[in-house]
Design a protein around this motif. Structure first.
Motif, short mmCIF file in Angstrom:
data_model
loop_
_atom_site.label_atom_id
_atom_site.label_comp_id
_atom_site.label_asym_id
_atom_site.label_seq_id
_atom_site.Cartn_x
_atom_site.Cartn_y
_atom_site.Cartn_z
N ALA A 22 0.82 -1.22 0.00
CA ALA A 22 0.00 0.00 0.00
C ALA A 22 0.85 1.26 0.00
O ALA A 22 0.42 2.31 -0.49
CB ALA A 22 -0.93 0.01 1.21
N VAL A 23 2.07 1.17 0.51
CA VAL A 23 2.96 2.32 0.52
C VAL A 23 3.28 2.76 -0.90
O VAL A 23 3.35 3.93 -1.21
CB VAL A 23 4.27 2.00 1.29
CG1 VAL A 23 5.25 3.14 1.18
CG2 VAL A 23 3.96 1.70 2.74
N GLY A 24 3.41 1.78 -1.80
CA GLY A 24 3.70 2.08 -3.20
C GLY A 24 2.47 2.38 -4.02
O GLY A 24 2.56 2.64 -5.21
N GLY A 25 1.30 2.30 -3.42
CA GLY A 25 0.06 2.59 -4.12
C GLY A 25 -0.62 1.35 -4.67
O GLY A 25 -1.55 1.46 -5.46
N LEU A 26 -0.19 0.17 -4.26
CA LEU A 26 -0.81 -1.06 -4.72
C LEU A 26 -2.19 -1.20 -4.11
O LEU A 26 -2.35 -1.19 -2.90
CB LEU A 26 0.05 -2.26 -4.33
CG LEU A 26 -0.43 -3.64 -4.79
CD1 LEU A 26 -0.32 -3.74 -6.30
CD2 LEU A 26 0.37 -4.72 -4.12
N MET A 27 -3.20 -1.28 -4.95
CA MET A 27 -4.60 -1.44 -4.53
C MET A 27 -5.10 -0.33 -3.62
O MET A 27 -5.88 -0.57 -2.71
CB MET A 27 -4.79 -2.81 -3.87
CG MET A 27 -4.44 -3.96 -4.78
SD MET A 27 -4.79 -5.60 -4.15
CE MET A 27 -4.03 -5.61 -2.56
N THR A 28 -4.63 0.87 -3.79
CA THR A 28 -5.11 2.00 -2.98
C THR A 28 -5.55 3.11 -3.91
O THR A 28 -4.85 4.09 -4.12
CB THR A 28 -4.02 2.51 -2.03
OG1 THR A 28 -2.84 2.78 -2.80
CG2 THR A 28 -3.69 1.50 -0.96
N LYS A 29 -6.72 2.96 -4.48
CA LYS A 29 -7.23 3.95 -5.43
C LYS A 29 -7.38 5.31 -4.77
O LYS A 29 -7.98 5.44 -3.72
CB LYS A 29 -8.59 3.50 -5.98
CG LYS A 29 -8.50 2.27 -6.83
CD LYS A 29 -9.87 1.89 -7.35
CE LYS A 29 -9.75 0.64 -8.19
NZ LYS A 29 -11.06 0.20 -8.68
N GLY A 30 -6.81 6.30 -5.38
CA GLY A 30 -6.97 7.66 -4.92
C GLY A 30 -6.06 8.07 -3.78
O GLY A 30 -6.06 9.21 -3.38
N ALA A 31 -5.29 7.15 -3.22
CA ALA A 31 -4.41 7.50 -2.11
C ALA A 31 -3.13 8.11 -2.64
O ALA A 31 -2.67 7.78 -3.71
CB ALA A 31 -4.07 6.25 -1.29
N ALA A 32 -2.59 9.03 -1.90
CA ALA A 32 -1.31 9.63 -2.27
C ALA A 32 -0.24 8.56 -2.24
O ALA A 32 -0.28 7.66 -1.41
CB ALA A 32 -0.95 10.76 -1.30
#
Length: 70
Positions: A22-32
């Motif tokens: 999640a830190v790299g943006g994996l499967m976190t739509k819209g997250a910075a």
């Protein structure tokens, strides 16, 4: 925290790790992209010394974010 030897390396790693997908943006739509790395104390606060930063996590962004925060 319990630790185990990693193969023949002699390194001892914690049995629980910190998954940084999640830190790299994996499967976190819209997250910075750096939202998950704002508090780099998360792994150390849990006594974990194993951080999973696979290169596929945000095309390497998780590795960059974790290394910048440590």
């Amino acid at each position: 925290m319990e630790r185990r030897k990693l193969g023949r390396t002699g390194l001892e790693i914690s049995v629980l790790g910190f998954g940084a997908g999640a830190v790299g943006g994996l499967m976190t739509k819209g997250a910075a992209a750096d939202q998950g790395a704002r508090d780099p104390r998360v792994p150390s606060s849990t006594a974990s010394n194993y951080i999973d930063t696979a290169s596929i996590y945000g095309d390497g962004r998780s590795r960059s974010a974790i290394s910048d925060g440590c």
